[in-house]
Design a protein around this motif. Structure first.
Motif, PDB file in Angstrom:
ATOM      1  N   ARG A 195     -25.397 -68.416 -23.560  1.00 30.59           N
ATOM      2  CA  ARG A 195     -25.851 -67.437 -24.547  1.00 30.59           C
ATOM      3  C   ARG A 195     -26.733 -66.373 -23.909  1.00 30.59           C
ATOM      4  O   ARG A 195     -27.439 -66.633 -22.933  1.00 30.59           O
ATOM      5  CB  ARG A 195     -26.679 -68.121 -25.639  1.00 30.59           C
ATOM      6  N   LEU A 196     -26.731 -65.195 -24.491  1.00 36.96           N
ATOM      7  CA  LEU A 196     -27.778 -64.229 -24.229  1.00 36.96           C
ATOM      8  C   LEU A 196     -28.991 -64.620 -25.074  1.00 36.96           C
ATOM      9  O   LEU A 196     -28.852 -65.294 -26.098  1.00 36.96           O
ATOM     10  CB  LEU A 196     -27.300 -62.823 -24.572  1.00 36.96           C
ATOM     11  N   PRO A 197     -30.189 -64.200 -24.667  1.00 40.93           N
ATOM     12  CA  PRO A 197     -31.386 -64.738 -25.328  1.00 40.93           C
ATOM     13  C   PRO A 197     -31.551 -64.313 -26.777  1.00 40.93           C
ATOM     14  O   PRO A 197     -31.936 -65.138 -27.615  1.00 40.93           O
ATOM     15  CB  PRO A 197     -32.534 -64.215 -24.454  1.00 40.93           C
ATOM     16  N   GLY A 198     -31.265 -63.019 -27.087  1.00 42.17           N
ATOM     17  CA  GLY A 198     -31.440 -62.571 -28.464  1.00 42.17           C
ATOM     18  C   GLY A 198     -32.814 -62.958 -28.994  1.00 42.17           C
ATOM     19  O   GLY A 198     -33.823 -62.850 -28.302  1.00 42.17           O
ATOM     20  N   ALA A 199     -32.837 -63.426 -30.225  1.00 42.75           N
ATOM     21  CA  ALA A 199     -34.090 -63.863 -30.851  1.00 42.75           C
ATOM     22  C   ALA A 199     -34.330 -65.356 -30.684  1.00 42.75           C
ATOM     23  O   ALA A 199     -35.342 -65.869 -31.161  1.00 42.75           O
ATOM     24  CB  ALA A 199     -34.080 -63.502 -32.332  1.00 42.75           C
ATOM     25  N   GLU A 200     -33.388 -66.063 -29.991  1.00 39.48           N
ATOM     26  CA  GLU A 200     -33.522 -67.508 -29.781  1.00 39.48           C
ATOM     27  C   GLU A 200     -33.369 -67.842 -28.300  1.00 39.48           C
ATOM     28  O   GLU A 200     -32.422 -68.504 -27.891  1.00 39.48           O
ATOM     29  CB  GLU A 200     -32.467 -68.265 -30.577  1.00 39.48           C
ATOM     30  N   PRO A 201     -34.292 -67.421 -27.457  1.00 41.20           N
ATOM     31  CA  PRO A 201     -34.140 -67.657 -26.014  1.00 41.20           C
ATOM     32  C   PRO A 201     -34.226 -69.118 -25.608  1.00 41.20           C
ATOM     33  O   PRO A 201     -33.818 -69.467 -24.499  1.00 41.20           O
ATOM     34  CB  PRO A 201     -35.287 -66.839 -25.417  1.00 41.20           C
ATOM     35  N   ALA A 202     -34.742 -69.979 -26.482  1.00 39.40           N
ATOM     36  CA  ALA A 202     -34.831 -71.401 -26.135  1.00 39.40           C
ATOM     37  C   ALA A 202     -33.456 -72.047 -26.040  1.00 39.40           C
ATOM     38  O   ALA A 202     -33.301 -73.089 -25.400  1.00 39.40           O
ATOM     39  CB  ALA A 202     -35.687 -72.140 -27.155  1.00 39.40           C
ATOM     40  N   ARG A 203     -32.444 -71.443 -26.661  1.00 41.63           N
ATOM     41  CA  ARG A 203     -31.084 -71.977 -26.615  1.00 41.63           C
ATOM     42  C   ARG A 203     -30.324 -71.320 -25.471  1.00 41.63           C
ATOM     43  O   ARG A 203     -30.029 -70.136 -25.493  1.00 41.63           O
ATOM     44  CB  ARG A 203     -30.353 -71.723 -27.936  1.00 41.63           C
ATOM     45  N   ASP A 204     -29.990 -72.106 -24.448  1.00 44.23           N
ATOM     46  CA  ASP A 204     -29.307 -71.580 -23.266  1.00 44.23           C
ATOM     47  C   ASP A 204     -27.797 -71.511 -23.439  1.00 44.23           C
ATOM     48  O   ASP A 204     -27.134 -70.711 -22.776  1.00 44.23           O
ATOM     49  CB  ASP A 204     -29.603 -72.456 -22.047  1.00 44.23           C
ATOM     50  N   ASN A 205     -27.248 -72.380 -24.285  1.00 41.40           N
ATOM     51  CA  ASN A 205     -25.795 -72.477 -24.383  1.00 41.40           C
ATOM     52  C   ASN A 205     -25.387 -72.804 -25.814  1.00 41.40           C
ATOM     53  O   ASN A 205     -26.240 -72.922 -26.696  1.00 41.40           O
ATOM     54  CB  ASN A 205     -25.259 -73.533 -23.398  1.00 41.40           C
ATOM     55  N   THR A 206     -24.081 -72.957 -26.014  1.00 36.52           N
ATOM     56  CA  THR A 206     -23.561 -73.175 -27.365  1.00 36.52           C
ATOM     57  C   THR A 206     -23.186 -74.630 -27.620  1.00 36.52           C
ATOM     58  O   THR A 206     -22.478 -74.927 -28.585  1.00 36.52           O
ATOM     59  CB  THR A 206     -22.326 -72.279 -27.607  1.00 36.52           C
ATOM     60  N   LEU A 207     -23.669 -75.544 -26.792  1.00 36.45           N
ATOM     61  CA  LEU A 207     -23.447 -76.958 -27.066  1.00 36.45           C
ATOM     62  C   LEU A 207     -24.152 -77.363 -28.347  1.00 36.45           C
ATOM     63  O   LEU A 207     -25.273 -76.936 -28.616  1.00 36.45           O
ATOM     64  CB  LEU A 207     -23.990 -77.822 -25.920  1.00 36.45           C
ATOM     65  N   GLY A 208     -23.481 -78.229 -29.125  1.00 40.63           N
ATOM     66  CA  GLY A 208     -24.109 -78.786 -30.297  1.00 40.63           C
ATOM     67  C   GLY A 208     -24.930 -80.014 -29.948  1.00 40.63           C
ATOM     68  O   GLY A 208     -24.858 -80.538 -28.824  1.00 40.63           O
ATOM     69  N   ALA A 209     -25.710 -80.485 -30.885  1.00 45.67           N
ATOM     70  CA  ALA A 209     -26.547 -81.665 -30.658  1.00 45.67           C
ATOM     71  C   ALA A 209     -25.679 -82.861 -30.268  1.00 45.67           C
ATOM     72  O   ALA A 209     -24.699 -83.174 -30.946  1.00 45.67           O
ATOM     73  CB  ALA A 209     -27.351 -81.977 -31.914  1.00 45.67           C
ATOM     74  N   GLY A 210     -26.034 -83.503 -29.182  1.00 47.51           N
ATOM     75  CA  GLY A 210     -25.332 -84.709 -28.745  1.00 47.51           C
ATOM     76  C   GLY A 210     -24.018 -84.465 -28.037  1.00 47.51           C
ATOM     77  O   GLY A 210     -23.331 -85.415 -27.669  1.00 47.51           O
ATOM     78  N   GLU A 211     -23.623 -83.206 -27.827  1.00 51.14           N
ATOM     79  CA  GLU A 211     -22.351 -82.942 -27.151  1.00 51.14           C
ATOM     80  C   GLU A 211     -22.479 -83.133 -25.649  1.00 51.14           C
ATOM     81  O   GLU A 211     -23.462 -82.736 -25.021  1.00 51.14           O
ATOM     82  CB  GLU A 211     -21.843 -81.537 -27.465  1.00 51.14           C
ATOM     83  N   LEU A 212     -21.437 -83.723 -25.072  1.00 49.80           N
ATOM     84  CA  LEU A 212     -21.384 -84.058 -23.650  1.00 49.80           C
ATOM     85  C   LEU A 212     -20.243 -83.298 -22.991  1.00 49.80           C
ATOM     86  O   LEU A 212     -19.108 -83.315 -23.480  1.00 49.80           O
ATOM     87  CB  LEU A 212     -21.157 -85.568 -23.480  1.00 49.80           C
TER      88      LEU A 212
END
Length: 339
Positions: A195-212
């Motif tokens: 991801r680009l940082p936008g307004a949520e820079p804490a999220r680096d990628n588009t993985l969902g919770a618990g995804e491997l």
């Protein structure tokens, strides 16, 4: 480091279930980035789920469409030196080998490489404010020391860059990331993974919770004949990129028929602009043509003082690497492309 529980997964489903049921559960394989983050007091897992027993994630295999599947637990070194990777995807092999010491590459895994956190000074300093660590606290890099930081895709909330070399080649190759989570399996194009940082820079990628991450799939087109990876850094030995460029070309009759260019060290994710690649099609591979592509790739680039130099450095790197891709043998130490 905090106290934690530990379990060794015996299956993909068990691993996913173990992390999904823990608010601070994390997967661990090589641990080359996770342990650093933990030592710096930046992450606090309450449960570690060890993936190293999952043999099904440790293989590299051919796909029916002519592509290649890279298991998420295959080490970076084993991937770089695998005969099929070297033969069909030498761009990926060269890129991985530019990324770290042999010791780290022997431990680091393909899946873990995709999940690296930024190497921003302020992110790693727990005493500094940082929107990636503590949303809303600010981004001191914008007005502080920002020599390594982003010139593209940044936001007022974060100007950090994504550090992986391997992912820059994967972006140029248009790889696909396969994942499994509580909702089942899915595929994510590499362009949509980070991801680009936008307004949520804490999220680096588009993985969902618990995804491997279970594998990385490479398409049949590997640009084996015309490719190059150029990594410009402060020292020639295992430093993070100031600017890097992965270029793959298909050339027929002296004309470019297909082109891919991805940049590293300049944004929160590997940076591609399809229009910059399209402008090269049917043109002769000349410095002037690559300069046109560079202008499109760098449109809107912004420096923040210490990193202003990156804009011109990136432009020159794109042109140079395009010419180097015509003859991969120019990538020998000390060799120069013909301009």
């Amino acid at each position: 480091m905090n106290n934690f529980n530990y379990t060794k997964a015996e299956s993909i489903d068990q691993a996913v279930s173990a992390v999904a049921t823990q608010s601070e559960g994390q997967f661990i394989a090589g641990g080359t980035n996770l342990i650093d983050l933990w030592k710096y007091d930046l992450t606090h897992p309450e449960m570690l789920v060890d993936l190293n027993g999952l043999s099904e994630l440790k293989a590299i295999s051919e796909l029916p469409d002519g592509g290649l599947r890279l298991g998420a637990l295959v080490s970076n070194n084993a991937t770089a030196y695998h005969p099929l990777v070297q033969e069909r995807y030498p761009l990926l092999s060269r890129t991985i080998l530019a990324g770290a010491t042999a010791q780290i590459r022997n431990s680091a895994t393909n899946g873990g490489n995709l999940l690296q956190r930024t190497r921003c000074y302020y992110f790693y300093d727990a005493a500094s404010p940082c929107n990636k660590r503590n949303p809303g606290s600010g981004c001191p890099a914008i007005t502080g020391h920002n020599r390594l930081h982003a010139i593209l895709g940044e936001s007022e909330h974060c100007i950090a860059v994504y550090p992986s070399d391997m992912s820059v080649a994967l972006a140029a190759l248009e790889a696909t990331v396969r994942v499994t989570g509580p909702e089942g399996a899915r595929e994510i194009p590499i362009a949509d993974f980070h991801r680009l940082p936008g307004a949520e820079p804490a999220r680096d990628n588009t993985l969902g919770a618990g995804e491997l991450i279970t594998s990385i799939d490479l398409p049949s087109t590997g640009f084996a004949d015309h490719h190059s990876y150029l990594k410009l850094r402060d020292r020639n030995s295992y430093a993070f990129a100031l600017v890097s460029v992965a270029t793959g070309l298909e050339i027929e009759g002296g004309r470019i028929r297909n082109a891919r260019i991805a940049l590293g060290g300049v944004a929160h994710k590997p940076w591609r602009v399809p229009a910059a690649e399209a402008i090269l099609v049917d043109k002769a591979p000349t410095p002037e043509a690559f300069a046109e592509a560079a202008d499109l790739l760098l449109a809107g680039a912004t420096g923040y003082g210490h990193n202003d130099f990156k804009i011109e450095l990136a432009r020159r790197a794109i042109i140079r690497n395009g010419m180097m891709a015509l003859d991969p043998s120019t990538q020998r130490p000390g060799a120069q492309p013909s301009l």
